[in-house]
Design an enzyme around this catalytic site. Sequence first.
Site, PDB file in Angstrom:
ATOM      1  N   GLY A  46      96.669  21.930  22.823  1.00 50.94           N
ATOM      2  CA  GLY A  46      97.652  21.836  23.897  1.00 50.94           C
ATOM      3  C   GLY A  46      97.674  20.463  24.507  1.00 50.94           C
ATOM      4  O   GLY A  46      96.896  19.588  24.128  1.00 50.94           O
ATOM      5  N   GLU A  62     102.455  19.928  20.451  1.00 51.85           N
ATOM      6  CA  GLU A  62     101.014  19.700  20.573  1.00 51.85           C
ATOM      7  C   GLU A  62     100.246  20.380  19.438  1.00 51.85           C
ATOM      8  O   GLU A  62      99.307  19.819  18.890  1.00 51.85           O
ATOM      9  CB  GLU A  62     100.507  20.175  21.934  1.00 51.85           C
ATOM     10  CG  GLU A  62     100.913  19.282  23.086  1.00 51.85           C
ATOM     11  CD  GLU A  62     100.168  17.954  23.114  1.00 51.85           C
ATOM     12  OE1 GLU A  62      99.132  17.798  22.442  1.00 51.85           O
ATOM     13  OE2 GLU A  62     100.636  17.046  23.832  1.00 51.85           O
ATOM     14  N   GLU A  66      98.019  18.151  16.876  1.00 48.61           N
ATOM     15  CA  GLU A  66      96.554  18.270  16.906  1.00 48.61           C
ATOM     16  C   GLU A  66      95.963  19.014  15.718  1.00 48.61           C
ATOM     17  O   GLU A  66      94.782  18.839  15.427  1.00 48.61           O
ATOM     18  CB  GLU A  66      96.124  18.963  18.203  1.00 48.61           C
ATOM     19  CG  GLU A  66      96.415  18.120  19.426  1.00 48.61           C
ATOM     20  CD  GLU A  66      95.947  18.743  20.731  1.00 48.61           C
ATOM     21  OE1 GLU A  66      95.955  18.023  21.733  1.00 48.61           O
ATOM     22  OE2 GLU A  66      95.573  19.938  20.747  1.00 48.61           O
ATOM     23  N   ASP A  85      90.779  23.456  40.393  1.00 51.51           N
ATOM     24  CA  ASP A  85      89.814  22.548  39.771  1.00 51.51           C
ATOM     25  C   ASP A  85      89.751  22.691  38.246  1.00 51.51           C
ATOM     26  O   ASP A  85      88.786  22.289  37.628  1.00 51.51           O
ATOM     27  CB  ASP A  85      88.428  22.779  40.359  1.00 51.51           C
ATOM     28  CG  ASP A  85      87.899  24.186  40.071  1.00 51.51           C
ATOM     29  OD1 ASP A  85      88.686  25.070  39.645  1.00 51.51           O
ATOM     30  OD2 ASP A  85      86.692  24.405  40.276  1.00 51.51           O
ATOM     31  N   GLU A 114      88.784  17.243  15.460  1.00 49.37           N
ATOM     32  CA  GLU A 114      88.718  18.275  14.426  1.00 49.37           C
ATOM     33  C   GLU A 114      89.588  19.443  14.852  1.00 49.37           C
ATOM     34  O   GLU A 114      89.875  19.614  16.034  1.00 49.37           O
ATOM     35  CB  GLU A 114      87.285  18.811  14.262  1.00 49.37           C
ATOM     36  CG  GLU A 114      86.259  17.838  13.750  1.00 49.37           C
ATOM     37  CD  GLU A 114      84.872  18.482  13.692  1.00 49.37           C
ATOM     38  OE1 GLU A 114      84.760  19.618  13.203  1.00 49.37           O
ATOM     39  OE2 GLU A 114      83.926  17.832  14.163  1.00 49.37           O
TER      40      GLU A 114
END
Length: 147
Positions: A46, A62, A66, A85, A114
Amino acid sequence: MYTYKYPRPALTADCLVVGIGNDGERFVLLVKRGHEPYEGCWALPGGFMEMEETLEACAQRELAEETGLTLAGHWVELGSFSRVDRDPRGRTVTVVFGTKVPIAPVKGADDAAEAAWFSIDSLPPLAFDHQEILQVALPRLDSRYSK
């Protein structure tokens, strides 16, 4: 140009891709992060949404960048995650999209060192709040595919 005086969070899309093995065993597609934060840790594929794309397009882009896996359609929106957070880089909200697919070859690229399939029963520790996301989103994905 108008400047909005209130702070705004960043928006990301994450992908929960469940692979089904030949024997029916389930796997989750993860990427090993190539950069901080959490460099070297496993995470859901992502990233940040570009200004000219939708969240769905962001998830597809994404994932392809990736992992090399290109999936069009068949995405299910599984929820948004906005714990204050959740990302040390700043206030970030993510929307998670999921799908189930047959296991296919993957390779880490772009900012992922990876990419690999992990048995759903033996996942490594995950970056950010991705363990929490899995606990919430996986049952939602399962219920959508059982209909």
